[in-house]
Design a protein around this motif. Structure first.
Motif, PDB file in Angstrom:
ATOM      1  N   ASP A 142       1.685 -13.520  49.178  1.00 13.31           N
ATOM      2  CA  ASP A 142       1.089 -14.792  48.780  1.00 13.31           C
ATOM      3  C   ASP A 142      -0.221 -15.105  49.501  1.00 13.31           C
ATOM      4  N   VAL A 143      -0.596 -14.275  50.465  1.00 14.35           N
ATOM      5  CA  VAL A 143      -1.805 -14.546  51.249  1.00 14.35           C
ATOM      6  C   VAL A 143      -3.053 -14.498  50.369  1.00 14.35           C
ATOM      7  N   PHE A 144      -3.051 -13.620  49.367  1.00 14.54           N
ATOM      8  CA  PHE A 144      -4.210 -13.488  48.484  1.00 14.54           C
ATOM      9  C   PHE A 144      -4.577 -14.819  47.830  1.00 14.54           C
ATOM     10  N   LYS A 145      -3.567 -15.676  47.646  1.00 14.81           N
ATOM     11  CA  LYS A 145      -3.806 -16.966  47.003  1.00 14.81           C
ATOM     12  C   LYS A 145      -4.737 -17.846  47.838  1.00 14.81           C
ATOM     13  N   ILE A 146      -4.760 -17.614  49.148  1.00 14.57           N
ATOM     14  CA  ILE A 146      -5.618 -18.416  50.021  1.00 14.57           C
ATOM     15  C   ILE A 146      -7.094 -18.131  49.743  1.00 14.57           C
ATOM     16  N   THR A 147      -7.397 -16.885  49.362  1.00 19.14           N
ATOM     17  CA  THR A 147      -8.771 -16.567  48.963  1.00 19.14           C
ATOM     18  C   THR A 147      -9.164 -17.382  47.734  1.00 19.14           C
ATOM     19  N   PHE A 148      -8.227 -17.533  46.809  1.00 15.58           N
ATOM     20  CA  PHE A 148      -8.489 -18.306  45.592  1.00 15.58           C
ATOM     21  C   PHE A 148      -8.769 -19.771  45.915  1.00 15.58           C
ATOM     22  N   LEU A 149      -7.913 -20.371  46.731  1.00 15.70           N
ATOM     23  CA  LEU A 149      -8.106 -21.801  47.022  1.00 15.70           C
ATOM     24  C   LEU A 149      -9.386 -22.027  47.822  1.00 15.70           C
ATOM     25  N   THR A 150      -9.754 -21.053  48.660  1.00 17.07           N
ATOM     26  CA  THR A 150     -11.000 -21.174  49.422  1.00 17.07           C
ATOM     27  C   THR A 150     -12.206 -21.122  48.493  1.00 17.07           C
ATOM     28  N   ALA A 151     -12.167 -20.216  47.527  1.00 18.39           N
ATOM     29  CA  ALA A 151     -13.269 -20.106  46.563  1.00 18.39           C
ATOM     30  C   ALA A 151     -13.420 -21.402  45.772  1.00 18.39           C
ATOM     31  N   VAL A 152     -12.303 -21.990  45.368  1.00 22.23           N
ATOM     32  CA  VAL A 152     -12.352 -23.262  44.637  1.00 22.23           C
ATOM     33  C   VAL A 152     -12.957 -24.346  45.524  1.00 22.23           C
ATOM     34  N   ALA A 153     -12.549 -24.392  46.798  1.00 19.37           N
ATOM     35  CA  ALA A 153     -13.070 -25.396  47.723  1.00 19.37           C
ATOM     36  C   ALA A 153     -14.577 -25.254  47.907  1.00 19.37           C
ATOM     37  N   VAL A 154     -15.052 -24.013  48.052  1.00 21.68           N
ATOM     38  CA  VAL A 154     -16.487 -23.771  48.228  1.00 21.68           C
ATOM     39  C   VAL A 154     -17.255 -24.207  46.978  1.00 21.68           C
ATOM     40  N   ASN A 169     -24.375 -25.643  39.550  1.00 18.28           N
ATOM     41  CA  ASN A 169     -23.303 -25.063  38.748  1.00 18.28           C
ATOM     42  C   ASN A 169     -22.705 -23.839  39.451  1.00 18.28           C
ATOM     43  N   ALA A 170     -21.981 -24.091  40.524  1.00 17.05           N
ATOM     44  CA  ALA A 170     -21.349 -22.993  41.266  1.00 17.05           C
ATOM     45  C   ALA A 170     -20.160 -22.457  40.477  1.00 17.05           C
ATOM     46  N   GLU A 171     -20.058 -21.128  40.424  1.00 14.14           N
ATOM     47  CA  GLU A 171     -18.969 -20.460  39.711  1.00 14.14           C
ATOM     48  C   GLU A 171     -18.320 -19.433  40.628  1.00 14.14           C
ATOM     49  N   ILE A 172     -17.122 -19.012  40.257  1.00 13.55           N
ATOM     50  CA  ILE A 172     -16.368 -18.054  41.065  1.00 13.55           C
ATOM     51  C   ILE A 172     -16.317 -16.715  40.353  1.00 13.55           C
ATOM     52  N   GLU A 173     -16.555 -15.666  41.114  1.00 14.47           N
ATOM     53  CA  GLU A 173     -16.410 -14.306  40.592  1.00 14.47           C
ATOM     54  C   GLU A 173     -15.241 -13.652  41.314  1.00 14.47           C
ATOM     55  N   TRP A 174     -14.265 -13.205  40.544  1.00 12.54           N
ATOM     56  CA  TRP A 174     -13.074 -12.567  41.119  1.00 12.54           C
ATOM     57  C   TRP A 174     -13.493 -11.337  41.923  1.00 12.54           C
ATOM     58  N   PRO A 175     -12.919 -11.088  43.118  1.00 10.36           N
ATOM     59  CA  PRO A 175     -11.861 -11.907  43.713  1.00 10.36           C
ATOM     60  C   PRO A 175     -12.330 -12.887  44.777  1.00 10.36           C
ATOM     61  N   ASN A 176     -13.560 -12.732  45.307  1.00 12.69           N
ATOM     62  CA  ASN A 176     -13.844 -13.501  46.532  1.00 12.69           C
ATOM     63  C   ASN A 176     -15.293 -13.962  46.686  1.00 12.69           C
ATOM     64  N   GLY A 199     -19.524 -15.411  50.209  1.00 10.92           N
ATOM     65  CA  GLY A 199     -18.462 -14.416  50.196  1.00 10.92           C
ATOM     66  C   GLY A 199     -17.327 -14.886  51.096  1.00 10.92           C
ATOM     67  N   ILE A 200     -16.112 -14.462  50.755  1.00 13.41           N
ATOM     68  CA  ILE A 200     -14.920 -14.881  51.497  1.00 13.41           C
ATOM     69  C   ILE A 200     -14.137 -13.641  51.908  1.00 13.41           C
ATOM     70  N   LEU A 201     -13.723 -13.598  53.175  1.00 13.17           N
ATOM     71  CA  LEU A 201     -12.924 -12.482  53.676  1.00 13.17           C
ATOM     72  C   LEU A 201     -11.686 -13.039  54.370  1.00 13.17           C
ATOM     73  N   THR A 202     -10.521 -12.717  53.811  1.00 18.72           N
ATOM     74  CA  THR A 202      -9.245 -13.174  54.373  1.00 18.72           C
ATOM     75  C   THR A 202      -8.557 -12.017  55.077  1.00 18.72           C
ATOM     76  N   ARG A 258     -16.305 -17.020  36.091  1.00 10.55           N
ATOM     77  CA  ARG A 258     -17.310 -16.555  35.125  1.00 10.55           C
ATOM     78  C   ARG A 258     -17.005 -15.133  34.658  1.00 10.55           C
ATOM     79  N   LEU A 259     -15.735 -14.732  34.752  1.00  9.58           N
ATOM     80  CA  LEU A 259     -15.393 -13.331  34.554  1.00  9.58           C
ATOM     81  C   LEU A 259     -14.753 -13.025  33.203  1.00  9.58           C
TER      82      LEU A 259
END
Length: 244
Positions: A89-101, A112-119, A130-133, A216-217
């Motif tokens: 479930d740790v990978f989900k933290i990368t998702f919530l961080t991207a949403v927060a950013v 217009n900030a967008e998220i590109e999978w995964p980080n 960029g996000i590194l968990t 945006r993927l």
């Protein structure tokens, strides 16, 4: 050349509307990586929500050990979390961080900030964050999770090498002025706490729906490289855990 103002931790904490996120901040002018320092603090049982922020990273890194340029003017920080969840479930933290950013950028700068999978977080199709968990596992449970976030804030776009200039951007470039790094980091920590609390309340489904609205993927042809494996195809969705 204009002198670069340093980040002032007390300005971040002033009127910070969080219960624990960023209530303790360790500030450095230069480190190898804020994740490295945060790992040491986590081993010493630093409190959840402790932040490590630096003006410069000499060995900043992204996914798969790739280098991350971290000069003066950026926002380079890591947060220590202790979510008490299974490793899967740790990978989900990368998702919530991207949403927060992305939400912090949209709210503060109307971009217009967008998220590109995964980080990654992008503005106008160019990477701004960029996000590194990184996780410490004990008995199949996450003992601590270090969330590293790198944001190109007030960096001169000409700093980047030619092969990156067409794929990266900075907050300053997008808003046509120098941004207040303390105020933005303050806003980001507030957003991060909101989504992290949702995650701990088993509301990842709601976070994922927001992530989907910001991504945006979907519909694009993609090539996913993971260590020695390469997969190509069309990105159509993510499953309930965030896997592509």
């Amino acid at each position: 050349m204009q002198k670069m103002n340093l980040i002032m931790p007390e300005k971040i904490k002033n009127r910070l509307k969080t219960d624990f996120m960023g209530q303790k901040i360790h500030y450095f002018t230069e480190v190898t990586s804020t994740n490295d320092v945060a790992k040491e603090l986590a081993t010493s049982r630093a409190e959840e929500g402790t932040v490590v922020v630096a003006e410069v990273q000499t060995c900043g890194r992204g996914r798969l050990g790739r280098g991350w340029l971290s000069p003066k003017g950026g926002i380079w920080f890591s947060v220590i979390l202790r979510p008490e969840v299974g490793a899967k479930d740790v990978f989900k933290i990368t998702f919530l961080t991207a949403v927060a950013v992305a939400k912090a950028i949209r709210k503060m700068f109307k971009l217009n900030a967008e998220i590109e999978w995964p980080n990654d977080v992008l503005i106008n199709g160019k990477k701004v964050c960029g996000i590194l968990t990184e996780t410490s596992i004990r008995d199949e449970t996450a003992d601590s999770v270090i969330v590293g976030v790198g944001i190109n804030a007030n960096i001169d776009i000409n700093f980047f090498p030619a092969n990156l200039k067409n794929t990266v951007t900075t907050l300053a470039s997008e808003v046509k002025r120098e941004v207040n790094r303390e105020k933005f980091l303050q806003k980001l920590l507030e957003e991060l706490e909101i989504y992290y609390k949702m995650f701990k309340e088993n509301k990842f489904d709601s976070i994922l729906e927001e992530w989907k609205q910001l991504n945006r993927l979907f519909g694009a042809n993609v090539e996913v490289v993971s260590f020695d494996e390469k997969i190509t195809g069309q990105a159509v969705n993510v499953d309930k855990n965030g896997a592509l």
